[in-house]
Design a protein around this motif. Structure first.
Motif, short mmCIF file in Angstrom:
data_model
loop_
_atom_site.label_atom_id
_atom_site.label_comp_id
_atom_site.label_asym_id
_atom_site.label_seq_id
_atom_site.Cartn_x
_atom_site.Cartn_y
_atom_site.Cartn_z
N ALA A 26 0.83 -1.21 0.00
CA ALA A 26 0.00 0.00 0.00
C ALA A 26 0.86 1.26 0.00
N ASP A 27 0.34 2.30 -0.67
CA ASP A 27 1.00 3.60 -0.60
C ASP A 27 0.44 4.37 0.60
N ALA A 28 0.80 5.65 0.71
CA ALA A 28 0.38 6.43 1.88
C ALA A 28 -1.14 6.53 1.97
N GLU A 29 -1.82 6.73 0.83
CA GLU A 29 -3.28 6.81 0.83
C GLU A 29 -3.90 5.50 1.29
N GLY A 30 -3.32 4.38 0.83
CA GLY A 30 -3.82 3.08 1.25
C GLY A 30 -3.63 2.84 2.73
N PHE A 31 -2.45 3.21 3.26
CA PHE A 31 -2.22 3.00 4.69
C PHE A 31 -3.13 3.90 5.52
N ALA A 32 -3.38 5.11 5.03
CA ALA A 32 -4.32 6.00 5.73
C ALA A 32 -5.71 5.36 5.80
N ALA A 33 -6.12 4.68 4.72
CA ALA A 33 -7.42 4.00 4.72
C ALA A 33 -7.46 2.90 5.78
N ALA A 34 -6.36 2.15 5.94
CA ALA A 34 -6.30 1.11 6.96
C ALA A 34 -6.40 1.72 8.36
N LEU A 35 -5.73 2.85 8.57
CA LEU A 35 -5.83 3.54 9.86
C LEU A 35 -7.26 3.97 10.13
N GLU A 36 -7.96 4.41 9.09
CA GLU A 36 -9.34 4.87 9.27
C GLU A 36 -10.29 3.71 9.54
N VAL A 37 -9.99 2.53 8.98
CA VAL A 37 -10.79 1.35 9.32
C VAL A 37 -10.64 1.06 10.82
N GLY A 38 -9.41 1.10 11.30
CA GLY A 38 -9.18 0.90 12.74
C GLY A 38 -9.90 1.94 13.57
N TYR A 39 -9.86 3.17 13.13
CA TYR A 39 -10.54 4.26 13.83
C TYR A 39 -12.04 3.97 13.94
N ASP A 40 -12.65 3.56 12.83
CA ASP A 40 -14.09 3.28 12.83
C ASP A 40 -14.43 2.08 13.70
N MET A 41 -13.57 1.06 13.70
CA MET A 41 -13.83 -0.12 14.50
C MET A 41 -13.88 0.23 15.99
N VAL A 42 -12.99 1.09 16.43
CA VAL A 42 -12.95 1.48 17.84
C VAL A 42 -14.10 2.44 18.15
N ARG A 43 -14.29 3.43 17.30
CA ARG A 43 -15.32 4.45 17.56
C ARG A 43 -16.71 3.82 17.66
N ASN A 44 -16.96 2.78 16.85
CA ASN A 44 -18.27 2.14 16.84
C ASN A 44 -18.32 0.86 17.66
N GLU A 45 -17.33 0.66 18.52
CA GLU A 45 -17.33 -0.41 19.54
C GLU A 45 -17.49 -1.80 18.93
N LEU A 46 -16.58 -2.14 18.01
CA LEU A 46 -16.62 -3.43 17.35
C LEU A 46 -16.63 -4.60 18.34
N LEU A 47 -15.67 -4.61 19.26
CA LEU A 47 -15.55 -5.75 20.18
C LEU A 47 -16.80 -5.92 21.04
N LYS A 48 -17.38 -4.82 21.46
CA LYS A 48 -18.59 -4.88 22.29
C LYS A 48 -19.74 -5.51 21.51
N LYS A 49 -19.89 -5.12 20.25
CA LYS A 49 -20.96 -5.66 19.42
C LYS A 49 -20.76 -7.15 19.17
N ILE A 50 -19.53 -7.54 18.83
CA ILE A 50 -19.25 -8.96 18.56
C ILE A 50 -19.44 -9.80 19.81
N SER A 51 -18.95 -9.33 20.95
CA SER A 51 -19.06 -10.08 22.20
C SER A 51 -20.52 -10.31 22.57
N ALA A 52 -21.35 -9.29 22.41
CA ALA A 52 -22.77 -9.42 22.75
C ALA A 52 -23.45 -10.43 21.83
N ASP A 53 -23.16 -10.37 20.53
CA ASP A 53 -23.79 -11.29 19.58
C ASP A 53 -23.33 -12.73 19.78
N LEU A 54 -22.03 -12.91 20.05
CA LEU A 54 -21.52 -14.25 20.29
C LEU A 54 -22.12 -14.84 21.56
N SER A 55 -22.25 -14.03 22.59
CA SER A 55 -22.84 -14.52 23.85
C SER A 55 -24.28 -14.96 23.62
#
Length: 356
Positions: free
Chosen positions: A304-333
């Motif tokens: 990936a170039d700089a734009e691509g790596f920035a997109a990966a950082l933004e995916v991580g940002y969205d996963m945390v901001r929207n509480e990915l682990l909390k949603k998955i844990s609740a559904d799995l339970s």
């Protein structure tokens, strides 16, 4: 504030791409703070050229950089505790960062993530979830290469985790989920896929809507929000789609430059071609999410170039901001609390048959 730990030595270009990518992500999301790990003699000179990133970052010098061709066992043995990759993952485990992003060796990153973060309760195997451009927008496909083969229970876990990611990334209340198969008829496909389909039909899950089997051509159509498969098929589908996109781009480029009339036609249609190029740009959908771990880890394409790596950082940002682990844990339970009842009934029926 979202804290992102970065393995600055990962990928084909290391800090020369990672730091400019961080600058782009920071420009779009000023509430990001970076924890950067890497070799001091390579990272610090690049970091000095980006004062805004430097001001929003904490840099930790490391002894080792994991090579792209290192075997996972070798990387884990030699890089544990000392490499930029390990320490970036460790920051998530220790609560110093909310998400880790690396463009490094996929096998090493997965091995270290599993060892350091451990698997979530009731999840047997991790999955890599990729974002796929479709005619409707974007879909999530998993697993695209973390593990080869999967039984019915693991496929259902992937469905639950993929739906949680869709809710976090796309902000859809009940994502539609389909199992990738050789046909949409219920009698087709491997036993594991048909069994997984039955499980998803019988056990109600508030976090997803099961849409049945989907075929390969449904991925690009965007028939469902989440496509579930095992890692062997998923990786082949991913590489085939990437290769087809490059092939079509080359064919169009050659056709548009063949004659004078074609060149003139291209000038009139340039706006439309630019929109297609923007839609199919792999940099915009860069960032595979490791699902099933007690922490969020994002894998960027190594090239990936700089734009691509920035997109990966933004995916991580969205996963945390929207509480990915909390949603998955609740559904799995919810799912696994429903499973023992069915299992007990089957066991009791089998015991009664044996006594008769």
């Amino acid at each position: 504030m979202i804290r992102i730990s970065i393995d600055a030595m990962g990928g084909d270009f290391g800090p020369e791409v990672v730091i400019p990518g961080a600058a782009m992500a920071l420009e779009r999301h000023p509430d990001i703070r970076f924890v950067i790990y890497g070799l001091a003699d390579r990272v610090e000179p690049v970091l000095a050229r980006y004062p805004k990133v430097q001001a929003a970052s904490t840099f930790h010098a490391c002894e080792i950089a994991i090579r792209m061709d290192d075997k996972p066992s070798q990387a884990l043995r030699n890089g544990r505790g000392k490499s930029s990759m390990w320490q970036a993952i460790e920051a998530v485990r220790d609560g110093e960062a909310d998400v880790c992003v690396s463009a490094g060796n996929t096998g090493a990153l997965m091995a270290m993530s599993k060892f350091c973060l451990r698997m979530m309760a009731d999840v047997e195997r991790p999955a890599i979830a990729g974002i796929w451009p479709t005619l409707r927008g974007e879909s999530i496909v998993l697993d695209v290469g973390a593990t080869i083969g999967a039984n019915a229970q693991q496929l259902v876990d992937y469905a639950v985790m993929g739906a949680g990611m869709a809710r976090a990334l796309f902000e859809i209340r009940r994502p539609t989920v389909g199992l990738l198969n050789v046909g949409v008829e219920e009698v087709k496909g491997l036993d594991e896929i048909r069994e997984a389909g039955q499980m998803l039909r019988e056990i109600p899950l508030g976090g997803l809507e099961y849409s049945g089997f989907v075929e390969g051509n449904d991925i690009g159509k965007g028939t469902v929000d989440v496509v579930v498969t095992e890692g062997f098929s998923g990786n082949i589908a991913l590489k085939a789609a990437e290769g087809t996109a490059r092939q079509m781009a080359e064919l169009l480029r050659a056709a548009m430059s063949r004659t004078l009339m074609a060149k003139i036609g291209y000038l009139f249609a340039k706006g439309a071609f630019d929109r297609v190029r923007e839609k199919m740009d792999p940099r915009k959908v860069n960032g595979g999410v490791f699902l099933g771990l007690n922490g969020v880890v994002i894998k960027s394409h190594g090239g990936a170039d700089a734009e691509g790596f920035a997109a990966a950082l933004e995916v991580g940002y969205d996963m945390v901001r929207n509480e990915l682990l909390k949603k998955i844990s609740a559904d799995l339970s919810q799912f696994h609390e429903s499973r023992p009842v069915a299992a007990t009934v089957e066991s009791d029926d089998a015991g009664a048959e044996e006594q008769q």
